[in-house]
Design an enzyme around this catalytic site. Structure first.
Site, PDB file in Angstrom:
ATOM      1  N   SER A   1       0.722  -1.308   0.031  1.00  0.00           N
ATOM      2  CA  SER A   1      -0.047  -0.134   0.050  1.00  0.00           C
ATOM      3  C   SER A   1       0.724   1.139   0.052  1.00  0.00           C
ATOM      4  O   SER A   1       0.295   2.186  -0.452  1.00  0.00           O
ATOM      5  CB  SER A   1      -0.749  -0.026   1.231  1.00  0.00           C
TER       6      SER A   1
ATOM      7  N   SER B   1       4.309   2.195  16.658  1.00  0.00           N
ATOM      8  CA  SER B   1       3.455   3.074  16.141  1.00  0.00           C
ATOM      9  C   SER B   1       3.377   4.337  17.471  1.00  0.00           C
ATOM     10  O   SER B   1       3.261   5.406  17.118  1.00  0.00           O
ATOM     11  CB  SER B   1       2.054   2.588  15.595  1.00  0.00           C
TER      12      SER B   1
ATOM     13  N   HIS C   1      -3.983  -5.470  14.706  1.00  0.00           N
ATOM     14  CA  HIS C   1      -5.319  -5.833  14.745  1.00  0.00           C
ATOM     15  C   HIS C   1      -6.082  -6.044  16.128  1.00  0.00           C
ATOM     16  O   HIS C   1      -7.233  -6.421  16.359  1.00  0.00           O
ATOM     17  CB  HIS C   1      -5.732  -6.877  13.820  1.00  0.00           C
TER      18      HIS C   1
ATOM     19  N   GLY D   1       6.273  -7.838  12.308  1.00  0.00           N
ATOM     20  CA  GLY D   1       5.070  -8.314  11.857  1.00  0.00           C
ATOM     21  C   GLY D   1       3.977  -8.351  12.916  1.00  0.00           C
ATOM     22  O   GLY D   1       4.225  -8.311  13.854  1.00  0.00           O
TER      23      GLY D   1
ATOM     24  N   ASP E   1      -9.487  -3.122   6.964  1.00  0.00           N
ATOM     25  CA  ASP E   1      -9.776  -4.281   7.520  1.00  0.00           C
ATOM     26  C   ASP E   1     -11.025  -4.024   8.651  1.00  0.00           C
ATOM     27  O   ASP E   1     -11.186  -4.501   9.696  1.00  0.00           O
ATOM     28  CB  ASP E   1      -8.635  -5.240   8.432  1.00  0.00           C
TER      29      ASP E   1
HETATM   30  N1  SAH Z   1      -0.166  -2.049   4.421  1.00  0.00           N
HETATM   31  C1  SAH Z   1       0.442  -3.355   4.235  1.00  0.00           C
HETATM   32  C2  SAH Z   1      -0.198  -4.516   5.453  1.00  0.00           C
HETATM   33  C3  SAH Z   1       0.363  -4.020   6.871  1.00  0.00           C
HETATM   34  S1  SAH Z   1       0.336  -5.447   7.696  1.00  0.00           S
HETATM   35  C4  SAH Z   1      -0.065  -3.837   2.849  1.00  0.00           C
HETATM   36  O1  SAH Z   1      -0.690  -3.282   2.199  1.00  0.00           O
HETATM   37  O2  SAH Z   1       0.152  -5.064   2.541  1.00  0.00           O
HETATM   38  C5  SAH Z   1       0.328  -4.693   9.375  1.00  0.00           C
HETATM   39  C6  SAH Z   1       1.683  -4.264   9.355  1.00  0.00           C
HETATM   40  O3  SAH Z   1       1.590  -3.585  10.670  1.00  0.00           O
HETATM   41  C7  SAH Z   1       2.686  -5.375   9.943  1.00  0.00           C
HETATM   42  O4  SAH Z   1       4.065  -5.246   9.003  1.00  0.00           O
HETATM   43  C8  SAH Z   1       3.208  -5.115  11.355  1.00  0.00           C
HETATM   44  O5  SAH Z   1       4.551  -5.348  11.834  1.00  0.00           O
HETATM   45  C9  SAH Z   1       2.661  -3.796  11.566  1.00  0.00           C
HETATM   46  N2  SAH Z   1       2.479  -3.598  13.047  1.00  0.00           N
HETATM   47  C10 SAH Z   1       1.345  -3.933  13.799  1.00  0.00           C
HETATM   48  N3  SAH Z   1       1.528  -3.574  15.007  1.00  0.00           N
HETATM   49  C11 SAH Z   1       2.436  -2.456  15.004  1.00  0.00           C
HETATM   50  C12 SAH Z   1       2.690  -1.397  16.038  1.00  0.00           C
HETATM   51  N4  SAH Z   1       2.306  -1.345  17.333  1.00  0.00           N
HETATM   52  N5  SAH Z   1       3.608  -0.568  15.656  1.00  0.00           N
HETATM   53  C13 SAH Z   1       4.350  -0.386  14.255  1.00  0.00           C
HETATM   54  N6  SAH Z   1       3.912  -1.504  13.353  1.00  0.00           N
HETATM   55  C14 SAH Z   1       3.006  -2.366  13.704  1.00  0.00           C
HETATM   56 MG    MG Z   2      -4.739  -4.490   6.350  1.00  0.00          MG
END
Ligand code: SAH
Ligand code: MG
Length: 216
Positions: free
Chosen positions: A52, A124, A144, A75, A170
């Site tokens: 994305s 994050s 999630h 991940g 999602d």
């Molecule tokens: N946007 C991507 C999919 C993201 S998957 C696409 O288009 O394919 C979700 C991602 O969020 C993962 O790589 C995971 O490492 C990250 N993630 C989950 N919790 C997080 C957090 N608290 N801080 C930073 N990154 C996080």
């Molecule tokens: Mg997603």
């Protein structure tokens, strides 16, 4: 018709590893282009391998702004070894943990978008805590669990400028459609209930809301 990416950008997006379907990606792109008109940075939470990010970065290029993307690159829960969304190729054999940063960098390089993007490698909420400026666009596609989705909303939504857009991925209103929980749906409901955001588009599980009031 909504703004669509150039064919080479669409090709780079489709070639990238990740979880964003094409129809939702096109809606994400259109929202990012629209938000770019505010002249403020566009931010994504959840880089993974950059699928994305390619779209957000190209929208940023079109608007002449910078794209930011946040991920610790280790991940989410459901992407760990033994879980449904695990990809063994994302494991760093030396460290024995997931590391999606190298793949992300290849994705951006191949798309010709390296100069458009600042990658923020970290958790994050920790990055949000030191972030000071306004944003035109926030795209939440990170963890999630309720803990993560709530922290993403509380950490980043306050930075969205008036008229800016909040995109959430999602969002599954019906529990039988979800695979990784309904926390994104709950932050979407919270954003609407705050009175600060108004829904603009819904495409698959992607929701786009506009800031039309103060607060979160
Ligand atoms: N946007 C991507 C999919 C993201 S998957 C696409 O288009 O394919 C979700 C991602 O969020 C993962 O790589 C995971 O490492 C990250 N993630 C989950 N919790 C997080 C957090 N608290 N801080 C930073 N990154 C996080
Ligand atoms: Mg997603």
């Amino acid at each position: 018709m909504a703004t669509a990416p150039q064919p080479e950008i669409l090709t780079a997006f489709e070639a990238a590893k990740g979880f964003m379907p094409v129809d939702e990606g096109l809606a994400l792109y259109a929202a990012a282009v629209e938000a770019g008109a505010l002249g403020l940075p566009l931010l994504e939470v959840g880089t993974y391998c950059g699928r994305s990010t390619v779209l957000v970065a190209d929208a940023a290029r079109a608007a002449g702004v910078t794209a930011l993307t946040v991920d610790h690159h280790r991940g989410s829960e459901e992407q760990q070894p033994g879980w449904d969304y695990h990809d063994p190729e994302t494991v760093d054999p030396e460290v024995g943990l997931m590391d999606t940063l190298p793949t992300f960098r290849r994705t951006l390089f191949k798309a010709g978008l390296e100069e458009q993007v600042i990658a923020l490698v970290g958790r994050s909420p920790q990055v949000a805590a030191v972030w000071g400026g306004p944003l035109g666009f926030v795209f939440i596609d990170g963890g999630h669990t309720d803990e993560h989705a709530t922290a993403d909303y509380e950490g980043w939504a306050p930075h969205i400028a008036d008229g800016g857009l909040l995109a959430i991925h999602d969002v599954f209103p019906d529990p039988k459609d979800e695979f990784t929980g309904q926390a994104p749906y709950r932050i979407y409901l919270r954003a609407l209930a705050s009175g600060a955001f108004t829904e603009t588009t819904a495409t698959g599980s992607l929701r786009v809301l506009r800031r039309t009031g103060a607060g979160i």
